[in-house]
Design a protein around this motif. Structure first.
Motif, PDB file in Angstrom:
ATOM      1  N   PRO A   1      29.381  17.238  24.968  1.00 52.85           N
ATOM      2  CA  PRO A   1      29.941  16.007  24.385  1.00 52.85           C
ATOM      3  C   PRO A   1      28.880  15.019  23.920  1.00 52.85           C
ATOM      4  CG  PRO A   1      30.357  16.132  26.760  1.00 52.85           C
ATOM      5  CD  PRO A   1      29.862  17.464  26.336  1.00 52.85           C
ATOM      6  N   MET A   2      27.687  15.048  24.545  1.00 52.39           N
ATOM      7  CA  MET A   2      26.638  14.121  24.134  1.00 52.39           C
ATOM      8  C   MET A   2      25.930  14.562  22.861  1.00 52.39           C
ATOM      9  SD  MET A   2      27.001  11.645  26.029  1.00 52.39           S
ATOM     10  CE  MET A   2      25.627  10.696  25.416  1.00 52.39           C
ATOM     11  N   LEU A   3      26.317  15.735  22.332  1.00 50.71           N
ATOM     12  CA  LEU A   3      25.775  16.186  21.049  1.00 50.71           C
ATOM     13  C   LEU A   3      26.797  16.014  19.940  1.00 50.71           C
ATOM     14  CD1 LEU A   3      23.758  19.407  22.032  1.00 50.71           C
ATOM     15  CD2 LEU A   3      22.903  17.095  21.611  1.00 50.71           C
ATOM     16  N   ALA A   4      27.693  15.057  20.120  1.00 44.91           N
ATOM     17  CA  ALA A   4      28.659  14.753  19.062  1.00 44.91           C
ATOM     18  C   ALA A   4      27.881  14.359  17.803  1.00 44.91           C
ATOM     19  CB  ALA A   4      29.578  13.626  19.491  1.00 44.91           C
ATOM     20  N   PRO A   5      28.383  14.721  16.609  1.00 45.81           N
ATOM     21  CA  PRO A   5      27.632  14.497  15.367  1.00 45.81           C
ATOM     22  C   PRO A   5      27.106  13.080  15.186  1.00 45.81           C
ATOM     23  CG  PRO A   5      29.516  15.888  14.932  1.00 45.81           C
ATOM     24  CD  PRO A   5      29.630  15.478  16.368  1.00 45.81           C
ATOM     25  N   VAL A   6      27.873  12.068  15.632  1.00 51.50           N
ATOM     26  CA  VAL A   6      27.426  10.688  15.417  1.00 51.50           C
ATOM     27  C   VAL A   6      26.116  10.413  16.147  1.00 51.50           C
ATOM     28  CG1 VAL A   6      28.823   9.795  17.345  1.00 51.50           C
ATOM     29  CG2 VAL A   6      28.123   8.274  15.501  1.00 51.50           C
ATOM     30  N   TYR A   7      25.939  10.964  17.380  1.00 48.18           N
ATOM     31  CA  TYR A   7      24.702  10.753  18.138  1.00 48.18           C
ATOM     32  C   TYR A   7      23.550  11.538  17.519  1.00 48.18           C
ATOM     33  CZ  TYR A   7      27.943   8.971  21.661  1.00 48.18           C
ATOM     34  OH  TYR A   7      28.930   8.276  22.310  1.00 48.18           O
ATOM     35  N   VAL A   8      23.830  12.790  17.152  1.00 50.14           N
ATOM     36  CA  VAL A   8      22.780  13.633  16.594  1.00 50.14           C
ATOM     37  C   VAL A   8      22.331  13.090  15.236  1.00 50.14           C
ATOM     38  CG1 VAL A   8      22.171  15.992  15.944  1.00 50.14           C
ATOM     39  CG2 VAL A   8      23.779  15.614  17.809  1.00 50.14           C
ATOM     40  N   TRP A   9      23.280  12.577  14.466  1.00 53.09           N
ATOM     41  CA  TRP A   9      22.926  11.989  13.164  1.00 53.09           C
ATOM     42  C   TRP A   9      21.919  10.848  13.354  1.00 53.09           C
ATOM     43  CZ3 TRP A   9      24.614  13.224   8.155  1.00 53.09           C
ATOM     44  CH2 TRP A   9      24.177  12.341   7.158  1.00 53.09           C
ATOM     45  N   ASP A  10      22.188   9.960  14.323  1.00 52.07           N
ATOM     46  CA  ASP A  10      21.276   8.834  14.557  1.00 52.07           C
ATOM     47  C   ASP A  10      19.869   9.326  14.912  1.00 52.07           C
ATOM     48  OD1 ASP A  10      23.228   7.004  14.022  1.00 52.07           O
ATOM     49  OD2 ASP A  10      23.739   6.601  16.104  1.00 52.07           O
ATOM     50  N   ALA A  11      19.805  10.427  15.673  1.00 54.10           N
ATOM     51  CA  ALA A  11      18.504  10.971  16.057  1.00 54.10           C
ATOM     52  C   ALA A  11      17.736  11.475  14.834  1.00 54.10           C
ATOM     53  CB  ALA A  11      18.699  12.102  17.068  1.00 54.10           C
ATOM     54  N   TYR A  12      18.378  12.302  14.025  1.00 49.18           N
ATOM     55  CA  TYR A  12      17.701  12.835  12.833  1.00 49.18           C
ATOM     56  C   TYR A  12      17.416  11.731  11.814  1.00 49.18           C
ATOM     57  CZ  TYR A  12      17.848  17.773  14.058  1.00 49.18           C
ATOM     58  OH  TYR A  12      17.617  18.984  14.645  1.00 49.18           O
ATOM     59  N   ALA A  13      18.300  10.735  11.748  1.00 48.68           N
ATOM     60  CA  ALA A  13      18.062   9.622  10.836  1.00 48.68           C
ATOM     61  C   ALA A  13      16.770   8.899  11.212  1.00 48.68           C
ATOM     62  CB  ALA A  13      19.249   8.656  10.865  1.00 48.68           C
ATOM     63  N   GLN A  14      16.519   8.771  12.526  1.00 48.25           N
ATOM     64  CA  GLN A  14      15.287   8.152  13.002  1.00 48.25           C
ATOM     65  C   GLN A  14      14.079   9.027  12.661  1.00 48.25           C
ATOM     66  OE1 GLN A  14      14.563   5.351  14.324  1.00 48.25           O
ATOM     67  NE2 GLN A  14      12.704   5.567  15.532  1.00 48.25           N
ATOM     68  N   LEU A  15      14.195  10.326  12.899  1.00 45.62           N
ATOM     69  CA  LEU A  15      13.075  11.241  12.675  1.00 45.62           C
ATOM     70  C   LEU A  15      12.765  11.420  11.192  1.00 45.62           C
ATOM     71  CD1 LEU A  15      14.015  13.959  15.332  1.00 45.62           C
ATOM     72  CD2 LEU A  15      12.291  12.159  15.549  1.00 45.62           C
ATOM     73  N   ASP A  16      13.815  11.444  10.359  1.00 45.32           N
ATOM     74  CA  ASP A  16      13.624  11.669   8.921  1.00 45.32           C
ATOM     75  C   ASP A  16      13.537  10.366   8.129  1.00 45.32           C
ATOM     76  OD1 ASP A  16      13.772  14.302   9.547  1.00 45.32           O
ATOM     77  OD2 ASP A  16      15.710  14.693   8.588  1.00 45.32           O
ATOM     78  N   ASN A  17      13.602   9.235   8.857  1.00 45.92           N
ATOM     79  CA  ASN A  17      13.560   7.923   8.208  1.00 45.92           C
ATOM     80  C   ASN A  17      14.648   7.791   7.144  1.00 45.92           C
ATOM     81  OD1 ASN A  17      12.544   5.332   7.901  1.00 45.92           O
ATOM     82  ND2 ASN A  17      11.113   5.940   6.271  1.00 45.92           N
ATOM     83  N   VAL A  18      15.868   8.197   7.538  1.00 46.59           N
ATOM     84  CA  VAL A  18      17.023   8.118   6.640  1.00 46.59           C
ATOM     85  C   VAL A  18      17.743   6.809   6.899  1.00 46.59           C
ATOM     86  CG1 VAL A  18      19.260   9.133   6.066  1.00 46.59           C
ATOM     87  CG2 VAL A  18      17.291  10.609   6.481  1.00 46.59           C
ATOM     88  N   LYS A  19      17.993   6.036   5.862  1.00 45.29           N
ATOM     89  CA  LYS A  19      18.600   4.717   6.036  1.00 45.29           C
ATOM     90  C   LYS A  19      20.126   4.751   6.066  1.00 45.29           C
ATOM     91  CE  LYS A  19      14.612   2.723   6.063  1.00 45.29           C
ATOM     92  NZ  LYS A  19      14.059   2.269   7.356  1.00 45.29           N
ATOM     93  N   SER A  20      20.743   5.752   5.471  1.00 43.76           N
ATOM     94  CA  SER A  20      22.215   5.769   5.407  1.00 43.76           C
ATOM     95  C   SER A  20      22.804   5.960   6.793  1.00 43.76           C
ATOM     96  CB  SER A  20      22.712   6.883   4.477  1.00 43.76           C
ATOM     97  OG  SER A  20      22.267   8.138   4.933  1.00 43.76           O
ATOM     98  N   SER A  21      23.933   5.299   7.040  1.00 47.93           N
ATOM     99  CA  SER A  21      24.589   5.401   8.345  1.00 47.93           C
ATOM    100  C   SER A  21      25.344   6.711   8.449  1.00 47.93           C
ATOM    101  CB  SER A  21      25.550   4.233   8.545  1.00 47.93           C
ATOM    102  OG  SER A  21      26.511   4.204   7.513  1.00 47.93           O
ATOM    103  N   SER A  22      25.720   7.046   9.682  1.00 49.25           N
ATOM    104  CA  SER A  22      26.426   8.304   9.927  1.00 49.25           C
ATOM    105  C   SER A  22      27.735   8.345   9.149  1.00 49.25           C
ATOM    106  CB  SER A  22      26.719   8.438  11.427  1.00 49.25           C
ATOM    107  OG  SER A  22      27.529   9.559  11.680  1.00 49.25           O
TER     108      SER A  22
END
Length: 932
Positions: free
Chosen positions: A802-823
């Motif tokens: 449950p802690m790998l729900a897409p919204v959480y994982v998206w925030d992680a990759y957004a941080q790593l890839d420097n992506v500004k768009s929200s989930s």
């Protein structure tokens, strides 16, 4: 009364139905003793028709109006099966009468009852709590059309003055009424104008649907007063008069409901007491019931009230309907034969379930920010050592001990070491250094957060700030230190709670509209539903475990305000309010939250919640026993003066006597003695088993009422404040240290950990989940990915991790890839984007709809380049629809052309007309090219 043991099930059901009819104002007569002049409403048993005897025929002013089909209790689950039979009798010819078909049809077991008005368009049965009163049915018959027919003829909405989200909500809600859906949910972000929208559709229901009376339900007195103000100032866009000049609005502050009121505003607490025929202590309307954690094992009882019949309201609007109190007391809502409309900014799973998943409008906080209806927020973190770890006071140290109630201090020496955790702060122990350090860091950080708030004399002006405190005592400590550290007077920082000596509404009004106070401290009073538009800072010095409650608290800062109004209260404002800031001094933005507060059933439930539950009418054995045990312990801790005060406030009862009364309410021996005393008053020949059972019920109810009667708001507050821990240790020995005061950001280490876990999960399951095997091993097969495949993968992921729900994982990759768009809002498309990123199809995280858009552009370019195929404008319109469908559903089939949105444009036939024999090839190409 006949002994039920000797009755057949059908007769038992009829006896219950007789009681229900009598309670609703009908006289029940046998077919052999008919006197239709005996009452306005007469129910005749076994009335003969040309197709056999009907169980009951209902007469109003001597004219037949309806029938009741009676069924034994075990057939309750199958009542709808008997609708045809009931309608058959309703359409039959009554003996001696030349009647038309009867419009009102009931099926009932005496426990469950269903009702159909056959004058409705597409008549549909619905469950009702009891039978309607004769006068009400008469009133319904006098009108040329039924309410549901009138709802079909509502005029077009005049959209002037309404925001897009409000227009959508009103229109969709009225469509829901036209479809005769009994419940509807409107989700609208805090600050987006829910109450104004509600005033709009309520006005239209009264004017255009001739609604008789509408109930606006809240759960605190404060929210009721705000709703009343909204109605007072609301002016329809098709009339130059105010709402209250057109219709009578009554905010209930007693059990009296005026016959000429058309809108009633009430708390659900008061409504429950009204149905009980009792008055409510106003103190029980003050606090948010969502913060209570006692849940009865049995629902709070609701019985039929002739004074307040089920047809009293045509519509019930439930404000803040996500609160857990509605889950506990939903049978209060089920009592009325009315449409139910829920309003909330933060629905949870229970809310969706209760409203039959009929969400007529969704308008999220994110959407409201994009539309400029609300403002976004930033998070600034303050962290101190003691806030994070607690501290230790060594044995034999001299410390202050402070009584919670009087705040009187005494000097004492500790006998042993005292270790305290962060959870004990401001409850069992107070560390002034910890509070002071947070306030100092807050003051210093203001220069970073709002660096331009200096006046012409270089004096800094503190933005309007709301501080959330843990308890009333904690609020007092914060206020004292804030005034000291800011070197300001009493008006600069004020407490806004129900327990302040000064009128809280007056303070709140000044906080909203005047320069002072600049800072307000609250516990619960303005945590939810209170509009303070100039607020620019929320300082959290208490944690919140409920996600919904936290969202509501955040909502206090979201309101927009125009520049002139902001400058009126904040003179140094340079522009309109663009955002607000959450200052997190307790870890509230990072602590784990649940959809709703857990409803505990453990001995550790707070005394405050036990007292509140008894005061509100809950009375099961576990509750009474738990409270009795707490009172026994409390009695040993009280001084003689405190015991005397308890006696004065509890109608002369000692603490132990109050505890004994609670235990006696469920003591079999005491109940038996009281029962026998009542039985002895009945003549011997009349002592049937039913009468004895009734005596036992009366005896216990009297014991319960006697035990609970003293626990009113005043005594409950005294017990809560006087109990020990009764004393707080004041830790002036441990000085706190500031760990951080900085803007909050997503931890890169945490992001890498989440990304690793997600990648590992996909790799581990790639052979057993079809969608994953296609992504990993046969990317040429992406065109075969279906909506169901991705949905199955999402469900398995949520179940396994449950802690790998897409919204959480998206925030992680957004941080790593420097992506500004929200989930993305759609979890399924977010999941596809994440899988593409992990499997290397995309080098950086890319929203799936953008991937599809880019692939579509490339495909069109290739088609149009050189001697390639050129599409017409009409063909392009269809290709874009297919592209959007693939972006949402991952794949398009020929059969999809028969459904939304394609069917509205001509469906399969139209596309065949446009593309001819090449249709199948076009669909195959798009599936392959767009998923690449």
């Amino acid at each position: 009364m006949t002994n039920n043991i000797n009755q057949n099930p059908e007769q038992i059901a009829r006896d219950k139905i007789d009681k229900m009819l009598t309670a609703a104002g009908w006289i029940v007569q046998s077919k052999n003793r008919v006197d239709l002049s005996a009452n306005k409403g007469v129910a005749v048993r076994e009335y003969q028709t040309d197709v056999g005897p009907a169980d009951y025929v209902l007469f109003i002013d001597r004219k037949p109006a309806g029938i009741i089909e009676a069924k034994k209790e075990e057939e309750g689950v199958r009542l709808t099966v008997h609708e045809d039979q009931a309608e058959f009798y309703a359409k039959s010819r009554l003996k001696f009468l030349n009647n038309d078909p009867l419009p009102f049809v009931y099926e009932s077991t005496g426990i469950l009852t269903r009702f159909t008005d056959h004058r409705d368009p597409k008549p549909r049965s619905r469950p009702v709590f009891s039978f309607h009163q004769p006068s009400s049915l008469e009133e319904m018959l006098k009108k040329p059309d039924t309410l549901r027919k009138r709802l079909q003829n509502m005029p077009e909405l005049n959209e002037e003055g309404l925001r897009p989200a409000q227009k959508k909500a009103v229109k969709n809600l009225e469509n829901s009424f036209k479809e005769n859906r009994p419940k509807a949910l409107v989700q609208m972000a805090t600050g987006a104008g829910k109450t104004f929208m509600a005033c709009t559709f309520i006005y239209r229901l009264l004017k255009h649907a001739d609604a008789k009376r509408i109930l606006f339900l809240v759960d605190t007195k404060n929210l009721g007063e705000q709703a009343e103000q909204e109605f007072l100032k609301f002016q329809p866009n098709d009339d130059n008069r105010k709402f209250t000049e057109l219709y009578n609005v009554q905010r209930l502050n007693s059990s009296y409901i005026a016959s000429d009121s058309q809108v009633c505003i009430s708390t659900i607490q008061r409504l429950y007491f009204i149905l009980q025929g009792k008055e409510l202590d106003e103190n029980l309307e003050q606090e948010n019931p969502n913060e209570k954690i006692w849940e009865k094992k049995e629902p709070l009882p609701v019985e039929y009230s002739a004074k307040n019949p089920i047809e009293q309201f045509d519509f019930v609007v439930v404000d803040e309907c996500h609160r857990s109190i509605y889950n506990l007391w939903k049978q209060v809502l089920d009592y009325y034969d009315a449409f139910l409309i829920g309003l909330t900014a933060t629905p949870d799973k229970r809310t969706f379930g209760f409203f039959n998943e009929n969400v007529v409008s969704e308008y999220t906080y994110e959407e409201s920010v994009i539309d400029g209806v609300n403002v976004p927020y930033d998070v600034f973190t303050i962290e101190t050592e003691i806030t994070k770890k607690g501290a230790k006071i060594n044995a034999r140290e001299f410390v202050d001990k402070r009584e919670k109630l009087s705040r009187r201090k005494r000097w004492d020496r500790l006998d042993e070491d005292y270790d305290y955790t962060p959870s004990k702060l401001d409850k069992d122990v107070v560390n002034p250094s910890q509070i002071r350090l947070i306030v100092k860091a807050f003051k210093k950080s203001l220069l970073t957060i709002f660096p331009d708030r200096f006046d012409e004399n270089r004096e800094f002006e503190v933005p309007k700030t709301l501080i959330f405190a843990k308890t009333d005592s904690h609020a007092d400590d914060i206020i004292e230190i804030v005034r000291e550290e800011f070197a300001e007077g009493n008006d600069f920082c004020k407490k806004v709670t129900y327990k302040t000596d000064e009128d809280p509404k007056s303070i709140l009004n000044r906080f909203r509209n005047s320069w002072a106070p600049r800072i307000a401290v609250t516990v619960d009073m303005i945590a939810t539903g209170t509009d303070v538009k100039p607020l620019e800072i929320l300082l959290f010095m208490r944690d919140v475990k409920s996600l919904n409650y936290f969202e509501q608290m955040k909502g206090r800062g979201t309101r927009t305000i125009n520049f002139d109004d902001l400058k009126r209260v904040t003179r140094t404002a340079r522009h309109t309010k663009t955002h607000f800031v959450i200052i997190d001094a307790i870890g509230v933005t990072k602590s784990k939250k649940t959809d709703s507060r857990p409803l505990e059933r453990k001995p550790g439930i707070a005394l405050k919640d036990l007292l509140g539950a008894v005061a509100m009418g809950a009375h099961d054995e576990d509750l009474f026993t738990s409270l009795a045990n707490r009172l026994v312990r409390l009695e040993k801790q009280l001084s003689e003066d405190e015991k005397a005060k308890f006696r004065d406030m509890s109608k002369g009862r000692e603490v132990n006597q109050a505890a004994r009364d609670l235990l006696n309410a469920y003591d079999p021996d005491v109940i038996e003695d009281k029962t026998q005393a009542l039985i002895n008053q009945i003549p011997a020949q009349e002592r049937t088993p039913e009468k004895q059972a009734e005596c036992r019920k009366q005896a216990q109810e009297k014991l319960i009422t006697q035990a609970a009667s003293i626990f009113t708001g005043e005594l409950n507050e005294y017990i809560e404040n006087v109990r020990r821990v009764h004393e707080q240790i004041i830790d002036i020995i441990n000085q706190d240290n500031l760990l951080k005061a900085e803007w909050s950001s997503y931890s890169r280490d945490k992001a890498q950990e989440v990304a690793r876990d997600f990648s590992k999960y996909l790799e581990t399951h790639k052979d057993e989940i079809k969608a994953l095997s296609i992504f990993y091993d046969q990317p040429y097969g992406l065109r075969e990915i279906t909506f169901k495949m991705i949905k199955d993968l999402l469900e398995k992921l949520k179940l396994d991790k449950p802690m790998l729900a897409p919204v959480y994982v998206w925030d992680a990759y957004a941080q790593l890839d420097n992506v500004k768009s929200s989930s993305p809002k759609n979890e399924l498309t977010a999941l596809v984007s994440l899988i593409r990123r992990v499997t290397g199809l995309d080098k950086t995280l890319t929203p799936y709809n953008k991937t599809v858009d880019n692939n579509f552009k490339n495909w069109i370019f290739k088609k149009h380049s050189g001697a390639g195929e050129k599409f017409t404008d009409e063909q392009m319109e269809w290709l874009r629809m297919l592209k959007d469908h693939i972006a949402a559903s991952f794949h398009v089939e020929m059969d999809d052309l028969d459904y939304t949105p394609f069917d509205a444009h001509g469906g399969r036939g139209k596309m065949w007309e446009l593309f001819g024999d090449g249709l199948g090839g076009i669909i195959d190409e798009l599936n392959e090219a767009l998923a690449a």
